[in-house]
Design an enzyme around this catalytic site. Structure first.
Site, PDB file in Angstrom:
ATOM      1  N   LYS A   1      37.096  48.795  31.036  1.00 36.19           N
ATOM      2  CA  LYS A   1      37.109  49.920  30.125  1.00 36.19           C
ATOM      3  C   LYS A   1      37.992  51.047  30.654  1.00 36.19           C
ATOM      4  CE  LYS A   1      32.195  48.984  29.653  1.00 36.19           C
ATOM      5  NZ  LYS A   1      30.878  49.537  29.993  1.00 36.19           N
TER       6      LYS A   1
ATOM      7  N   GLU B   1      46.586  49.673  33.140  1.00 34.04           N
ATOM      8  CA  GLU B   1      45.420  49.684  34.029  1.00 34.04           C
ATOM      9  C   GLU B   1      45.144  51.115  34.497  1.00 34.04           C
ATOM     10  OE1 GLU B   1      42.782  48.696  34.937  1.00 34.04           O
ATOM     11  OE2 GLU B   1      42.790  47.304  36.621  1.00 34.04           O
TER      12      GLU B   1
ATOM     13  N   ASP C   1      43.871  48.954  43.283  1.00 35.61           N
ATOM     14  CA  ASP C   1      43.227  49.188  44.571  1.00 35.61           C
ATOM     15  C   ASP C   1      43.597  48.010  45.493  1.00 35.61           C
ATOM     16  OD1 ASP C   1      41.453  50.393  46.395  1.00 35.61           O
ATOM     17  OD2 ASP C   1      39.708  49.416  45.550  1.00 35.61           O
TER      18      ASP C   1
ATOM     19  N   LYS D   1      46.481  53.049  44.750  1.00 35.02           N
ATOM     20  CA  LYS D   1      46.074  53.319  46.139  1.00 35.02           C
ATOM     21  C   LYS D   1      46.742  52.263  47.008  1.00 35.02           C
ATOM     22  CE  LYS D   1      41.264  54.209  45.115  1.00 35.02           C
ATOM     23  NZ  LYS D   1      39.869  54.015  45.502  1.00 35.02           N
TER      24      LYS D   1
ATOM     25  N   ASP E   1      35.518  55.336  36.195  1.00 31.28           N
ATOM     26  CA  ASP E   1      34.080  55.552  36.320  1.00 31.28           C
ATOM     27  C   ASP E   1      33.572  55.312  37.727  1.00 31.28           C
ATOM     28  OD1 ASP E   1      34.398  52.630  36.290  1.00 31.28           O
ATOM     29  OD2 ASP E   1      32.214  52.591  36.158  1.00 31.28           O
TER      30      ASP E   1
ATOM     31  N   ARG F   1      33.648  58.819  32.855  1.00 26.95           N
ATOM     32  CA  ARG F   1      34.876  58.375  32.184  1.00 26.95           C
ATOM     33  C   ARG F   1      35.437  59.457  31.260  1.00 26.95           C
ATOM     34  NH1 ARG F   1      35.447  52.788  33.040  1.00 26.95           N
ATOM     35  NH2 ARG F   1      33.538  51.585  33.072  1.00 26.95           N
TER      36      ARG F   1
HETATM   37  P1  IMP Z   1      41.201  45.984  42.560  1.00 26.26           P
HETATM   38  O1  IMP Z   1      40.944  44.664  41.950  1.00 26.26           O
HETATM   39  O2  IMP Z   1      40.584  46.083  43.930  1.00 26.26           O
HETATM   40  O3  IMP Z   1      42.657  46.379  42.571  1.00 26.26           O
HETATM   41  O4  IMP Z   1      40.384  47.039  41.744  1.00 26.26           O
HETATM   42  C1  IMP Z   1      40.854  47.581  40.570  1.00 26.26           C
HETATM   43  C2  IMP Z   1      39.715  48.080  39.739  1.00 26.26           C
HETATM   44  O5  IMP Z   1      38.710  48.689  40.548  1.00 26.26           O
HETATM   45  C3  IMP Z   1      40.186  49.170  38.808  1.00 26.26           C
HETATM   46  O6  IMP Z   1      40.508  48.630  37.551  1.00 26.26           O
HETATM   47  C4  IMP Z   1      38.985  50.077  38.705  1.00 26.26           C
HETATM   48  O7  IMP Z   1      38.142  49.653  37.665  1.00 26.26           O
HETATM   49  C5  IMP Z   1      38.258  49.905  40.011  1.00 26.26           C
HETATM   50  N1  IMP Z   1      38.565  50.979  40.976  1.00 26.26           N
HETATM   51  C6  IMP Z   1      39.273  50.901  42.114  1.00 26.26           C
HETATM   52  N2  IMP Z   1      39.371  52.081  42.730  1.00 26.26           N
HETATM   53  C7  IMP Z   1      38.701  52.956  41.943  1.00 26.26           C
HETATM   54  C8  IMP Z   1      38.433  54.380  42.046  1.00 26.26           C
HETATM   55  O8  IMP Z   1      38.836  55.101  42.960  1.00 26.26           O
HETATM   56  N3  IMP Z   1      37.701  54.892  41.013  1.00 26.26           N
HETATM   57  C9  IMP Z   1      37.242  54.166  39.966  1.00 26.26           C
HETATM   58  N4  IMP Z   1      37.471  52.852  39.840  1.00 26.26           N
HETATM   59  C10 IMP Z   1      38.184  52.258  40.823  1.00 26.26           C
HETATM   60 MG    MG Z   2      39.343  48.779  35.754  1.00 27.76          MG
END
Ligand code: IMP
Ligand code: MG
Length: 179
Positions: free
Chosen positions: A42, A98, A102, A130, A158, A164
């Site tokens: 979302k 997106e 992260d 990040k 969120d 959000r």
């Molecule tokens: P990844 O798969 O580790 O790259 O995570 C990505 C997803 O994690 C994003 O789409 C967010 O939903 C969530 N996410 C990662 N970091 C944050 C943050 O600092 N705040 C909120 N959601 C985050």
């Molecule tokens: Mg997400």
């Protein structure tokens, strides 16, 4: 400011500028192409809603839901597609929207999935990145802001399904998730 927010990282005014600038780049790159803008639900909804109104081209939109988070602040690494596209991506140019990259696990999985379904090209537009947290190599094609390793909320992002609706991106107080 919300009581659970430590400080504002990206103000409402700055977000407006970021969205406009990304929209201009996308408009230039996708001019004359047929593409589908795919929002990852979302977290992307606020960003995508603002971004799409600033792009003066013809395109379709669709949504996917991919989950990798249990409920905390760390990705579990195990991604699954909870809701797939309703339009076939075969031979289409896809622009994924997106909220934040992260570890890169979510996007890596989603991109591979779309390529395996026959997408012609897959690019990524993220509001925040990040890069210091990356576990799989992934560089977004369009990025609004590179941010430090802090947990952020607002403008769609969120923590535990809250915050959000905040009109800015803020750093969440550690006391909210550490106890
Ligand atoms: P990844 O798969 O580790 O790259 O995570 C990505 C997803 O994690 C994003 O789409 C967010 O939903 C969530 N996410 C990662 N970091 C944050 C943050 O600092 N705040 C909120 N959601 C985050
Ligand atoms: Mg997400």
């Amino acid at each position: 400011m919300h009581k659970d927010v430590e400080s504002i990282l990206i103000s409402q005014e700055k977000l407006g500028k970021i969205v406009k600038s990304l929209a201009k780049q996308i408009e230039k790159d996708y001019n004359g192409k047929e593409f589908i803008m795919v929002g990852l639900l979302k977290g992307s909804i606020v960003f995508m809603a603002e971004l799409m109104t600033r792009i003066d081209l013809d395109f379709e939109i669709d949504f996917m839901v991919a989950s990798s988070y249990g409920g905390g602040t760390e990705s579990s690494g195990k991604v699954k597609i909870v809701k797939d596209l309703s339009i076939s991506p075969k031979d289409k140019d896809i622009l994924i929207v997106e909220d934040i990259v992260d570890s890169g696990n979510t996007l890596n999985f989603v991109i591979n999935h779309l390529v395996s379904e026959g997408a012609n090209s897959v690019k990524v537009c993220t509001l925040c990145d990040k890069p210091s947290r990356r576990k799989v190599p992934l560089t977004p094609d369009y990025c609004g802001a590179e941010i430090p390793d802090e947990f952020i909320v607002g403008f769609g992002l969120d923590y535990d399904e809250k915050y959000r609706n905040l009109p800015y991106v803020g750093i969440l107080k550690r006391s909210v998730y550490e106890s």
